[in-house]
Every structure is written in C-alpha cells, then in structure tokens.
Scaffold this active site. Structure first.
Site, PDB file in Angstrom:
ATOM      1  N   GLU A   1       1.624  -0.049  -4.951  1.00 47.70           N
ATOM      2  CA  GLU A   1       0.596   0.929  -5.315  1.00 47.70           C
ATOM      3  C   GLU A   1       1.244   2.295  -5.462  1.00 47.70           C
ATOM      4  OE1 GLU A   1      -3.588   2.758  -3.531  1.00 47.70           O
ATOM      5  OE2 GLU A   1      -1.827   2.515  -2.250  1.00 47.70           O
TER       6      GLU A   1
ATOM      7  N   ASP B   1       0.825  -1.201   0.000  1.00 47.24           N
ATOM      8  CA  ASP B   1       0.000   0.000   0.000  1.00 47.24           C
ATOM      9  C   ASP B   1       0.866   1.261   0.000  1.00 47.24           C
ATOM     10  OD1 ASP B   1      -2.771   1.106   0.388  1.00 47.24           O
ATOM     11  OD2 ASP B   1      -1.869   1.883   2.230  1.00 47.24           O
TER      12      ASP B   1
END
Length: 613
Positions: free
Chosen positions: A358, A329
């Site tokens: 990400e 993330d």
C-alpha cells in the site's frame, strides 16, 4: 519415535514451576513451533517470563544445537538461537533454560511441513481479489462475541463498535463468493486487537494469535483450507509498521530500541521522501519514526531482534495456514532496507508467493519507484512484486463524481511505461479506507458499472470491496463505509446472500458483476491478452481498448456521454475485414456490423465484446 504435540505444553510446565520474585519462569515462547525443512532454518526463539537475564539454554537432543542466547534490557525476555538440521525427525523436543533464579523446561515442537499444490499459490492478473472487513461480513458463531480479557465486545447499535462478524461467518458464505466468481479473498487484519475501535484490526496486541472474537488460530487455518477447497486464494493483511498500544511489549519493552519515539512525535507523512531528489535526508528518518495515532506505537525494524521477530512471524503464518499472498499496510513508512530483506526471505521460501504494498499516492511515477525491478532514477530498491494502483483509483473516482473524464483514465494507463510490471498493479475503485464508489456517485450506478467493467477488463489485478456487487452505499465515515452485510447477522430481516433476499437493484448489480467475473474465466484475453487502447479525443469522451491473444480479441467500449453515441472504430479498422461479428459477453447478443459504420452505444454505456470474422 518422538511424539508429535499439537500445542506447546507451556501451561503444564508453568504449573510445575515455583513462582516468586527471584525465580526463573517461562510463560510463553514465540514462534510457538517451527518446521523441519524450511530454508529459514536458523531460528530465534523469543522467551517470555521472569528473571531471564543472563540465562543459558539447551535442548535435550544434541542434534538441536543452541548457537547463542541473548538477553536485552528487560529480564522478562531472553532470545535463544538454534539451527534446525534438515534431517531432524519431526517431534517434540525439550528446551531447558537455566540461570541464577533456577531453571525451567518447555516442550518445543518441530513439525513436518505440509505439501499441496493449493498452498502458497500467489495471486496475479488472472485473479479478482475480494476485500472483506471480517467484523462486518457475517457472524457465524455468536458464542465468541463476548470474550473475557478483550477490551471491546459486540454492540451492533454503535457503528464504531464491534459487530460480531467472524471466521465461521466467512466459512459459512464461501459458497456465495465462489458463485459470485471472485478468486481471492483479502481480509482486513484478523490478529488480536485488544483496544478501542479494535474492529478494523490494524492495532495488533498479539502477533501470533487470531482475535478470539473472530475465532482461533485453528479456525483461521480452517478458513484458508475451506477457501482453497473452493479454488479461492487467501491474502493476509499484514502490518510491519506498528502495533497496538495494549501489546504486552508496551508494558515492558525488551529494549528501548524496539519502538520509535513517542505518541507526541509530530506526524510527518513525507511519503515522497525516499525518492524525492530534493528531500532533506532527515525527512525519510522522520517518515520512519512517528506514531500513526496514539494507540499505534511505531515499531523500529532497524533493531535486529525486531527484524528477526517480524520475519519469522510472517513465515510462521504462511507456513501454518498455507496463505497465498500478503497485502502490506503503510508500505513507505517502515525501514525500507528491512522491507527489502523481509520480502527476499518470503519469496525465497515461497517462490510463487505475491506481496502487494500500500503506497497511497495517486502519482504513477511515485508508485512505480517502489515496484521490484524499477529502472527509474532514485527508485527504492525493493523486492515488492505488486503495488496498489492509487493513481487509477483517483482517476476512476474523479470520473464517477463527474470531476474528471475518460481522458484522465487513459492518461494514467498510458504512463504504464514507468512500471517494471504494469500487470502486477492492484486496481480498485474503493477499499476499506475510502468512501464507496456508489456513495460517491450518489447512488447513480451507470458510471460505477462502467468503472467496475474497466478494472475487470484492463491490465492489472482487480480488487473489489465486499458489497460492491450489491451497490452497497455505506456512508461518509470509515464506520459507515464498512457496513454490515444484510443477512450475515442474527436478527437480520433479509439476506443479500440469496436472490430472494436482494432487492431488484441489488440483483441487477449482482448479476452484472457476476457476469463480468465469469467472463474473465471464459475469455482468457481479458486477463492475459495484450492491451491496446485509443485516446479519447477532445469533445469525444469515449474510451475504447482491445485485449488480444493469438486466438481471441476482445473489444471494450465505454461511452462517457450522457447521450447515445455511435462509436468510431476507424482507428482499429486496419486489424479486421470490412465486416466483423461482435458478441456481447454479458447479454449473449451477437451482431454483424460494418466497421466503417461504427458501433452505437447508449448513454453511459459499457460493452465487453468478442470480435470475430
């Protein structure tokens, strides 16, 4: 032979220790165990308790040598370094910690490693990743919906509350996923999140514990094993950047350096700063150190104890469960030197593993600069194998909403020369953070079907969001797009997990998606073939491309017009004789055509064709 214990015996040990304001005590050790034979054999234990300042430590076996003991600003923690010999007998060993407040002992387990070709497989272009928000998928154990000590309980009447989905619900529906044809499962985070709006999982309050409303650590391990038994891989959603405000550390930090700044620090999403040649050097420091929201403290990976903790924590989950990959993330936000080291350790321990980062920007050059092996000037030095293709997501969503055309998609893919490995791009139309594609299309499915076919037949590793195979609408907000799967919860009046429970439209979308997923398994060119594509011309919103291996040629045609078109095949005619046979892999229809005559296709149509002659 030493007996092998399944769990740390901390509770029993703690019960035997005197408790007072000055008495040394231990109530927790992390990692909770380690393994013999790991390449990461120099382990640092984080000891939690009271009056641990200035302690000494030793094991009861001279083969386990403590190399250092560290105490930081808080006496509630101590750090014990030791080395695991490669020939050590697996079993339970006693660690004794002593200091001015007395002494305490804990039994620490060093396990034998498991083997099996299904463990740590990685994931790649041959896979299709199915993204699930676990709380919204299926409730297989209503008994864990109310857990004492955790701040939120289940209330399906409130969209933003927890709804009760859990690991048992996922296990119960693995057969559905296997039948659909996906090959890998990415769950939004499943670690303990004790706080407001905790269902999404991105504010962890215990990094070694599955949230009890999902199940136990053993349940998660069983989920991975059950998935592997069906040929499905599992990807762990991981967050190095931040933790939840209710994490134990936030009540008593080991040291002030463990957390960056405060909740009042301005939010500076300067994601381009690490590669922007004109960025103020301070901009990257600002990117690394602000809190995403007030409930998510920003962790300082530059602290050496934090860095070791996070590396060991990741290795522990991979080894304990047999995981196949990680989705990281908020990748640009943590310290990049740490991330490079973190990746190197993981990939050294598990060479077939994959990690996808990400990096939420729709610019190919920016995304490419974060991929391992990038040759771009100013690229970030990473060991990151895979990046999420937000550039292609933006182009496909613009097409779906009629704000863009197929030429935009061609232009994104034509920039693949920027990437070190364009096959290692995670492609998608939507995910848990953006409105569903079908919602953007206002329920009109033809353009969504076209773009779904695109990501399942072009380069990269396709990812689809749970419910996409049903045309699930969701809504404008996060809590609406992360809708419940009908039939996954007690009291639901129908179940989309069965043909009979789906509507006619849902079955049509399901069968279309399943047909494409099965085609990927039956036609290797769709996953490993060389990509050759043809630019849509002005006034001709048609995108055509080939996927080719030595013995198989697939032709994909997408008509962006809202009227029937006869697609011109003249640019690729040199490859074939005058007459070829085209087999529609979804309908099974076979026809022989003259290449010079082109190929007719209906308005907003898509064809995936095998070419033979």
């Amino acid at each position: 032979m030493r007996s092998v214990l399944v769990f740390l015996l901390l509770a029993a040990v703690g019960a035997s220790l005197p408790v007072s304001g000055q008495t040394l005590s231990i109530d927790k050790v992390e990692p909770p165990n380690w393994w013999v034979g790991m390449r990461w054999d120099k382990v640092q234990l984080m000891i939690y308790g009271e009056n641990l300042g200035g302690v000494m430590a030793s094991f009861d076996d001279p083969a386990l040598r403590v190399t250092a003991v560290h105490t930081l600003e808080s006496s509630s923690y101590a750090f014990v370094d030791f080395t695991v010999p490669p020939d050590l007998e697996p079993g339970s060993y006693t660690l004794r910690v002593s200091g001015a407040g007395g002494s305490a002992e804990v039994d620490y387990e060093l396990r034998a490693r498991e083997s099996g070709e299904e463990r740590h497989q990685g994931f790649g272009p041959e896979d299709v990743v199915y993204l699930i928000t676990p709380d919204r998928f299926a409730d297989g154990n209503p008994g864990n919906n109310a857990v004492p000590g955790l701040s939120e309980q289940v209330d399906r009447a409130r969209p933003g509350a927890r709804h009760g989905g859990d690991l048992q619900g996922l296990i119960d529906h693995l057969d559905y996923l296997e039948d659909l044809g996906i090959t890998a499962i990415w769950l939004n985070p499943v670690l303990e999140n004790s706080g407001r709006n905790s269902y999404h999982g991105y504010a962890a309050t215990d990094l070694y514990q599955i949230d009890a409303r999902f199940g136990s650590n053993a349940d998660y391990r069983r989920f991975v094993q059950e998935a592997h038994a069906r040929g499905l891989k599992v990807i762990f959603d991981h967050v190095n950047n931040h933790i939840g405000i209710n994490h134990r550390w936030m009540q008593d930090l080991p040291a002030a350096s463990w957390i960056n700044n405060t909740a009042d620090t301005p939010r500076t999403h300067y994601k381009l700063a690490p590669i922007d040649p004109y960025a103020d050097p301070h901009a990257e420091d600002m990117l690394k150190s602000f809190w995403f929201v007030s409930r998510m403290p920003d962790v300082n990976q530059r602290d050496p104890f934090v860095a070791t903790y996070r590396i060991q924590n990741t290795l522990w989950w991979i080894e304990y469960t047999g995981l196949d990959g990680i989705r990281e993330d908020t990748y640009p936000y943590p310290d990049q030197d740490f991330l490079t080291r973190w990746e190197a350790v993981i990939l050294n321990e598990y060479p077939d593993f994959n990690i996808v980062g990400e990096i939420w920007e729709g610019v190919p050059g920016y995304l490419a600069a974060y991929q391992r092996g990038s040759q771009l000037p100013g690229a970030v030095e990473t060991n990151l194998p895979t990046v999420m293709d937000f550039a292609l997501m933006d182009a496909t969503r613009a097409y779906i909403t009629r704000k863009g055309n197929l030429k935009d998609i061609y232009m994104v893919i034509a920039q693949d020369f920027l990437y070190a490995n364009p096959d290692n791009l995670l492609t998608f139309l939507d995910n848990h953070d953006v409105t569903r594609a079908i919602y953007e299309a206002q329920g009109h499915s033809p353009r969504v079907r076209q773009m779904l076919a695109l990501i399942l037949t072009t380069r990269g590793i396709p990812q689809i969001l749970y419910g996409t195979e049903l045309g699930m609408m969701g809504g404008a907000s996060h809590v609406e797009l992360r809708a419940d799967m009908p039939g996954g919860f007690p009291g639901d009046t129908r179940s989309v997990f069965t043909d009979a429970g789906r509507t006619e439209e849902e079955n049509a979308m399901f069968n279309f998606t399943r047909g494409l997923l099965r085609a990927r398994k039956n036609y290797p060119a769709l996953t490993e073939g060389r990509l050759v594509h043809y630019a849509p011309d002005w006034g001709r919103d048609v995108y055509s491309y080939l996927r080719m291996t030595e013995d198989q040629t697939m032709l994909i045609l997408i008509n962006g017009h809202e009227s029937q078109r006869t697609l011109d095949l003249s640019e690729m005619a040199w490859r074939w004789p005058d007459t070829i046979t085209l087999t529609d892999i979804l309908s099974g229809r076979e026809e022989t055509i003259t290449v010079a005559d082109g190929y007719p296709i209906e308005d907003l149509g898509v064809r995936v064709l095998e070419v033979s002659w």
